[in-house]
Each structure stands twice: as C-alpha cells, then as structure tokens.
Design an enzyme around this catalytic site. Structure first.
Site, PDB file in Angstrom:
ATOM      1  N   TYR A  95      47.159  43.925  32.589  1.00  0.00           N
ATOM      2  CA  TYR A  95      47.349  44.246  31.175  1.00  0.00           C
ATOM      3  C   TYR A  95      47.274  45.773  31.138  1.00  0.00           C
ATOM      4  O   TYR A  95      46.348  46.363  31.714  1.00  0.00           O
ATOM      5  CB  TYR A  95      46.220  43.719  30.282  1.00  0.00           C
ATOM      6  CG  TYR A  95      45.962  42.233  30.296  1.00  0.00           C
ATOM      7  CD1 TYR A  95      46.977  41.315  30.513  1.00  0.00           C
ATOM      8  CD2 TYR A  95      44.675  41.759  30.042  1.00  0.00           C
ATOM      9  CE1 TYR A  95      46.702  39.957  30.480  1.00  0.00           C
ATOM     10  CE2 TYR A  95      44.407  40.404  30.013  1.00  0.00           C
ATOM     11  CZ  TYR A  95      45.425  39.501  30.239  1.00  0.00           C
ATOM     12  OH  TYR A  95      45.146  38.164  30.208  1.00  0.00           O
ATOM     13  N   CYS A  98      43.896  47.215  30.219  1.00  0.00           N
ATOM     14  CA  CYS A  98      42.700  46.671  30.876  1.00  0.00           C
ATOM     15  C   CYS A  98      42.008  47.729  31.737  1.00  0.00           C
ATOM     16  O   CYS A  98      42.636  48.353  32.596  1.00  0.00           O
ATOM     17  CB  CYS A  98      43.138  45.473  31.723  1.00  0.00           C
ATOM     18  SG  CYS A  98      42.025  45.037  33.055  1.00  0.00           S
ATOM     19  N   PHE A 100      39.847  47.412  34.127  1.00  0.00           N
ATOM     20  CA  PHE A 100      39.773  47.060  35.552  1.00  0.00           C
ATOM     21  C   PHE A 100      41.119  47.306  36.226  1.00  0.00           C
ATOM     22  O   PHE A 100      41.176  47.759  37.373  1.00  0.00           O
ATOM     23  CB  PHE A 100      39.349  45.600  35.708  1.00  0.00           C
ATOM     24  CG  PHE A 100      38.025  45.307  35.060  1.00  0.00           C
ATOM     25  CD1 PHE A 100      36.849  45.746  35.647  1.00  0.00           C
ATOM     26  CD2 PHE A 100      37.957  44.638  33.855  1.00  0.00           C
ATOM     27  CE1 PHE A 100      35.623  45.501  35.040  1.00  0.00           C
ATOM     28  CE2 PHE A 100      36.743  44.392  33.241  1.00  0.00           C
ATOM     29  CZ  PHE A 100      35.574  44.824  33.839  1.00  0.00           C
ATOM     30  N   CYS A 101      42.191  47.006  35.494  1.00  0.00           N
ATOM     31  CA  CYS A 101      43.529  47.250  36.042  1.00  0.00           C
ATOM     32  C   CYS A 101      43.751  48.749  36.204  1.00  0.00           C
ATOM     33  O   CYS A 101      44.322  49.214  37.202  1.00  0.00           O
ATOM     34  CB  CYS A 101      44.595  46.680  35.110  1.00  0.00           C
ATOM     35  SG  CYS A 101      44.375  44.926  34.763  1.00  0.00           S
TER      36      CYS A 101
HETATM   37  N1  LIG Z   1      35.498  41.605  37.679  1.00  0.00           N
HETATM   38  C1  LIG Z   1      36.892  41.604  37.363  1.00  0.00           C
HETATM   39  C2  LIG Z   1      37.047  41.515  35.865  1.00  0.00           C
HETATM   40  C3  LIG Z   1      38.486  41.332  35.472  1.00  0.00           C
HETATM   41  C4  LIG Z   1      38.617  40.958  34.015  1.00  0.00           C
HETATM   42  O1  LIG Z   1      37.645  40.574  33.354  1.00  0.00           O
HETATM   43  N2  LIG Z   1      39.826  41.079  33.520  1.00  0.00           N
HETATM   44  C5  LIG Z   1      40.095  40.689  32.173  1.00  0.00           C
HETATM   45  C6  LIG Z   1      41.078  41.664  31.551  1.00  0.00           C
HETATM   46  S1  LIG Z   1      40.398  43.287  31.421  1.00  0.00           S
HETATM   47  C7  LIG Z   1      40.740  39.332  32.175  1.00  0.00           C
HETATM   48  O2  LIG Z   1      41.701  39.110  32.872  1.00  0.00           O
HETATM   49  N3  LIG Z   1      40.188  38.421  31.376  1.00  0.00           N
HETATM   50  C8  LIG Z   1      40.613  37.063  31.346  1.00  0.00           C
HETATM   51  C9  LIG Z   1      41.705  36.777  30.377  1.00  0.00           C
HETATM   52  O3  LIG Z   1      42.407  37.662  29.911  1.00  0.00           O
HETATM   53  O4  LIG Z   1      41.863  35.607  30.096  1.00  0.00           O
HETATM   54  C10 LIG Z   1      37.535  42.878  37.916  1.00  0.00           C
HETATM   55  O5  LIG Z   1      36.819  43.865  38.125  1.00  0.00           O
HETATM   56  O6  LIG Z   1      38.741  42.865  38.202  1.00  0.00           O
END
Ligand SMILES: N[C@@H](CCC(=O)N[C@@H](CS)C(=O)NCC(=O)O)C(=O)O
Length: 318
Positions: A95, A98, A100-101
């Site tokens: 995203y 995001c 993390f991205c």
């Molecule tokens: N610990 C993971 C966390 C990733 C995360 O929480 N990503 C969120 C977006 S920022 C996500 O995909 N959430 C689940 C969703 O959108 O359904 C990391 O560091 O990559």
C-alpha cells in the site's frame, strides 16, 4: 441489508488501508467494524517462509504471533549468498501509504535495487490472492516470497553483504524501537482530528489502488472510522498527547544520531527504517508539525537526498 453489510465490509477494509498507519490489533478488536477488520485468523502460515520478527515485537501483528521460531531471519542461510548479489526480478506488493512498505522501499532505493511495484487494493487484496500471507509488504525476489518488513530487509541485506559482521546492538535496538514504538505513534497523529483524518484518507485513497466508488466510501467512511479508532489506539499505547509523543520520538531519534546519521557518515538500517516509516506522513499536517517543532528535519532532508530514484524493473526490461 446485504448491501449495507457489503459496504461496511468495504469500509472495514479501508481501515486496513489505513492500516497503512494503524497496525495494532486494537484496530481489529475495537473497531466499529471488528469482524471485517479481523483478518488474522484466515492466515495459514508458511513457517519456513515467515520469520521471527512478529513474535519478537510482542504481538503487535497477530498474524505471526503464534508461530514459533527461534532464529532470526538474518541468521538463516540464504540460498544465494553472493558478494555481488543482484536480484533480477524484485516485486513489491504494497500500500503506498503503509509505513512498513515504505521501510522496505527506503532500503531498496538506498541500495539502488530496481523493483516493480504492485499496489494492492486493500478492499479485496486481489493482487495478493496467490499468497497465504494477508498483509503487505510482500517482496518477491526472483520468485521467492519474503514477508515482514524487518525480515525482508535482514534477508536482502545479508545477501548483499554476506561477509558483514552481524548488526550491532545499537542498530538492532533502534530498529526494534521503530516497530515497537514509532509506528504506534503515527496513527493517533494522522487521525488526530476529523480534518487530519480526512487529509490522511485523501492521501491514502488518492495514492492507493481503489475504484472510483471505493475511493469515495473509503475516504469519508474510513476517515470517520479511523478518527474514533485512533482514540482507542492512543489508550492502547498509553499515549496521552499524540503530538507530544511524536515530537518526543523525533527528538529521541535526533539525540541518538551519530553525527549525520545513526550509522555515522552513512545511513545504516536503523536510519532507513526510521526514514521509511516517517516518509508517508511527511507531507501531512502531522509530518509538517513534526518537522517545524523538532530538530528532525535536517536529518530527514539528508536521508531524502541519499535515496536513489526508484528504478522500475518493468520499465527497464521494456
Ligand atoms: N510486521 C509487519 C506488519 C505489516 C502490516 O501490518 N501491514 C499492514 C499494512 S501497513 C497490513 O497489511 N495489514 C493487514 C491488512 O491490510 O489487512 C511488517 O513489518 O511488515
């Protein structure tokens, strides 16, 4: 009724887009749309692909919490350990907003690794239907799926620098601080007031992969939902004054710097992580306030200038 439910589910998915910034399980537990937001249970883990990081960081990200791992990704023997490691085909499922991205992107851009971006629609996630992992970022590297931002960075870094000594405790500490503290300060700030929540959702929906209708529903519905959810997030993370917490985090980081960067004259992985997660808020009111009210701006600008322009593999091969 069915339509309303459908819309609510869509709206909930918007919360996931907001996930861009709100990563806590509290979003799922206390959201006005809890069921639809709770996606963790649908995750069928692939232990050998997944890593230890979620467990280490204390259950913030439920998906990986109940997986048992004992070795950090960085200690895994990479299949391709090469001093001149240059991956051929790198695809980032993301995203745009995001944190993390953006952490992974900061790494790829700093090391000038070409990659293709696939913007995932947070409503249906159809772009990552092929994966059992239901979050972003996912990095596909020459056909191998990597998940979890910190693990992705560890793996890629180790492949690029197979002979490097393991990361020092200071860098590790600050990278954990990003995942355990800094990211949690972001949501209460960007959804602090109705106007800031709207600004954030305008950004999220403009940059993200949404259809026209989804964008409208997501923008207003998501902003309203996240405004309330952010109050819960504040409590959950013991934040009383969100701006103060953001400024304190920025100052704490600046105090830790070793001259130009935490890494000294060049950024290290902690610099890239802090920069990555802050990057999406930089142009929002909260990011502007942070730069105006703290000393972080100079470092941030330095980091920006260290990033190489994104090279898209798809464009390169055409
Ligand atoms: N610990 C993971 C966390 C990733 C995360 O929480 N990503 C969120 C977006 S920022 C996500 O995909 N959430 C689940 C969703 O959108 O359904 C990391 O560091 O990559």
């Amino acid at each position: 009724m069915a339509t309303t439910m459908r819309n609510l589910r869509r709206l909930a998915a918007t919360g996931r887009a907001a996930a861009s910034f709100s990563t806590s399980t509290i979003v799922r537990r206390h959201s006005i749309l809890p069921r639809a937001l709770y996606t963790a249970s649908s995750y069928a883990p692939q232990p050998h692909r997944f890593s230890s990081h979620d467990r280490i960081t204390g259950g913030r990200s439920c998906v990986g919490c109940n997986l048992s791992f004992s070795t950090a990704a960085a200690t895994e023997l990479p299949p391709q350990s090469d001093k001149n490691y240059v991956p051929n085909d790198v695809v980032l499922y993301q995203y745009q907003a995001c944190p993390f991205c953006n952490k992974v992107k900061a790494f790829l851009e700093y090391y000038d690794i070409p990659y293709k971006i696939v913007e995932v629609n947070p409503m249906n996630k159809k772009e990552i239907k092929w994966s059992d992992y239901r979050k972003v970022p996912i990095l596909m590297v020459d056909g191998e799926q990597m998940v979890n931002s910190s693990d992705i960075i560890d793996k890629m870094h180790q492949r690029m620098h197979p002979d490097s000594v393991s990361e020092d405790a200071e860098t590790q500490k600050w990278r954990r601080w990003v995942d355990d503290h800094l990211v949690h300060v972001l949501s209460p700030n960007i959804y602090r007031s109705p106007s800031e929540a709207l600004e954030s959702f305008d950004y999220i929906t403009t940059k993200g992969n949404f259809s026209f209708t989804e964008r409208l529903v997501a923008k207003y519905g998501g902003a309203a939902a996240m405004y309330f959810v952010s109050k819960k997030l504040k409590k959950r993370h013991n934040i009383t004054d969100e701006r103060k917490a953001l400024y304190e985090a920025a100052e704490t980081w600046v105090n830790a710097l070793n001259g130009r960067h935490l890494g000294g004259s060049e950024p290290n992985l902690a610099d890239l992580s802090v920069f990555g997660v802050l990057r999406p808020i930089r142009e929002l009111k909260s990011g502007k306030d942070m730069v105006e009210n703290t000393r972080i701006g100079e470092w941030f600008t330095r980091m920006e200038s260290q990033m190489k322009p994104h090279r898209d593999t798809a464009l390169q091969s055409s």
